[in-house]
Design an enzyme around this catalytic site. Sequence first.
Site, PDB file in Angstrom:
ATOM      1  N   ASP A 205      -0.420  -0.274  -4.440  1.00 50.86           N
ATOM      2  CA  ASP A 205      -1.987  -0.223  -4.578  1.00 50.86           C
ATOM      3  C   ASP A 205      -2.392   1.264  -3.948  1.00 50.86           C
ATOM      4  OD1 ASP A 205      -4.876  -0.116  -4.411  1.00 50.86           O
ATOM      5  OD2 ASP A 205      -4.444  -2.086  -3.767  1.00 50.86           O
TER       6      ASP A 205
ATOM      7  N   GLU B  10     -10.888  -4.520  -9.573  1.00 54.77           N
ATOM      8  CA  GLU B  10     -11.388  -5.104  -7.702  1.00 54.77           C
ATOM      9  C   GLU B  10     -12.368  -4.460  -7.328  1.00 54.77           C
ATOM     10  OE1 GLU B  10      -9.309  -3.812  -3.931  1.00 54.77           O
ATOM     11  OE2 GLU B  10      -8.080  -3.803  -4.744  1.00 54.77           O
TER      12      GLU B  10
ATOM     13  N   ASP C 194     -12.194  -9.302  -9.957  1.00 51.05           N
ATOM     14  CA  ASP C 194     -12.226  -9.240  -8.286  1.00 51.05           C
ATOM     15  C   ASP C 194     -13.842 -10.329  -8.905  1.00 51.05           C
ATOM     16  OD1 ASP C 194     -13.925  -9.084  -5.331  1.00 51.05           O
ATOM     17  OD2 ASP C 194     -12.344  -7.699  -5.319  1.00 51.05           O
TER      18      ASP C 194
ATOM     19  N   HIS D 197      -7.692 -10.241  -7.905  1.00 50.90           N
ATOM     20  CA  HIS D 197      -8.112  -9.440  -6.843  1.00 50.90           C
ATOM     21  C   HIS D 197      -8.510 -10.186  -6.227  1.00 50.90           C
ATOM     22  CE1 HIS D 197     -10.689  -7.203  -3.010  1.00 50.90           C
ATOM     23  NE2 HIS D 197      -8.679  -6.849  -3.059  1.00 50.90           N
TER      24      HIS D 197
ATOM     25  N   GLU E  29      -1.650  -0.059  -8.372  1.00 46.81           N
ATOM     26  CA  GLU E  29      -2.963  -0.648  -8.203  1.00 46.81           C
ATOM     27  C   GLU E  29      -4.367   0.896  -8.228  1.00 46.81           C
ATOM     28  OE1 GLU E  29      -5.070  -3.830  -6.345  1.00 46.81           O
ATOM     29  OE2 GLU E  29      -3.327  -4.313  -6.743  1.00 46.81           O
TER      30      GLU E  29
ATOM     31  N   LYS F  80       0.903  -1.321  -0.247  1.00 48.51           N
ATOM     32  CA  LYS F  80      -0.064   0.006  -0.539  1.00 48.51           C
ATOM     33  C   LYS F  80       1.336   1.003  -0.066  1.00 48.51           C
ATOM     34  CE  LYS F  80      -4.509  -2.580  -0.506  1.00 48.51           C
ATOM     35  NZ  LYS F  80      -4.682  -2.856  -0.762  1.00 48.51           N
TER      36      LYS F  80
END
Length: 455
Positions: free
Chosen positions: A250, A305, A328, A355, A276, A222
């Site tokens: 992400d 996702e 997703d 995802h 992402e 992240k």
Amino acid sequence: MAPNDAVITGFTVRDLRWPTSLDNIGTDPMNLAGENSFGYLQYKTDSGLIGTGWSFANGQGNDVLCTAIRSLAPRFVGRSLSSITANMGETQRKISSGQIRFMSPERGVLQLATNAVLNAIWDLWAKAEGKPLWKLVADFTPEEFVRTMDFRYVSDVLTPEQALEMLKQQAKTKADRIQLALQNKAVPAYNTSAGWLGHSDDKVRELLKNAMKQGFRHFKLKAGLGIEADRKRLGFVREVVGDEGILMVDVNQLWDVDQAIEYMKQLADLKLWFIEEPTSPDDILGHAKIRAALKPYGIGVATGEHVNNRVMFKQLLQAEAIDAVQLDACRLASVNEILTVLLMSSKFGVPVVPHSGGAGMVELCSHISTIDFVVVSGKKSILEYTDHLHEAFEASAAITPEGYHVTPRVPGYSCDVKEAQFLEFECPNGSFWSSSVGQKMLSDPWRGVPGEQSS
């Protein structure tokens, strides 16, 4: 009575929530506290088989998801399994039709509910055939595969005839790839568990080193804390994993389009594969602009996702907006629509990297990525692996020492959660949610919102 002639006699829907936020699992720039949650559906049949399906939520709102599932699930009560599965593409179209379609056609909470209902049918079908779901699909003829898909709204880029020809071409070498799948060599894994924002630097180092010992070479973290903080964190991550390690970041929809471009340029020297969800998941042209701007810096763009349906994926592919399709398993209309997106992605030459960052998603996506490799694209592509809550499932996911996902072997779609989990985590009466800690978390109306959370 043959299992495939089973008649659905009733159903149950349960609200299951794990307090994953207590371990900082799921923390990202947009959400401080995530409670991995299921709207959990089970169809009962007169043959004794049970079909399980669920959609994923994140704590608050799971009661809304359960209500939506209850609104759709009765449509299959009294129906035989064979009547539902004879033409799954038509079944998908019909369950998305009628008065309820007005609420939100093929998107939002109703799409999540559609996913749970159809997941339960696919799970029941695979159990009736005595096969894991990926093998059920792998054993389809190309014609049977195409009958599972609804081509409405995407026939301008993929017709049934084109899909049939693509599948026939891959069928020539499918048997070889089935053998690789049975040897657990179909789906390489990448690691996300080291990357939650709630982890300290020391914790990240520890998790990265452990992941490398497990065979991981791809890592996603992240980001979005600010350039200085991100450069510090990603810098020591690069030192730990070395030049051979492949890094992705992400930010969970944090930025505006131009902000994403300028921010990521400042991280280019860290040699990142992709960013992402850099902006709103609905902004197809925005993703295309970001991808074009970052391409000279060697940074790709991935999203999916929070993409609700095949139409949005079609447009992302048409606009050349993404380098990885991150569909997703719980956001689209179950396996039906996923198969359509797999074929479109293969036609456009964009790899599918599902995802699977939440509870149970690795279990489902192991089937999806195996189908993509064995039946659709014929190419290996990585799949996310997070290491929490696998013990909650009857057919749990695992990783080989070589860093591959273990190919599912148990009949069904790996959806079944152990009953003991409900005693503790069914909401609101499970033992955890009845406790003082659980009650405080449930009563916090701003839970997860930066600057507002009180629990």
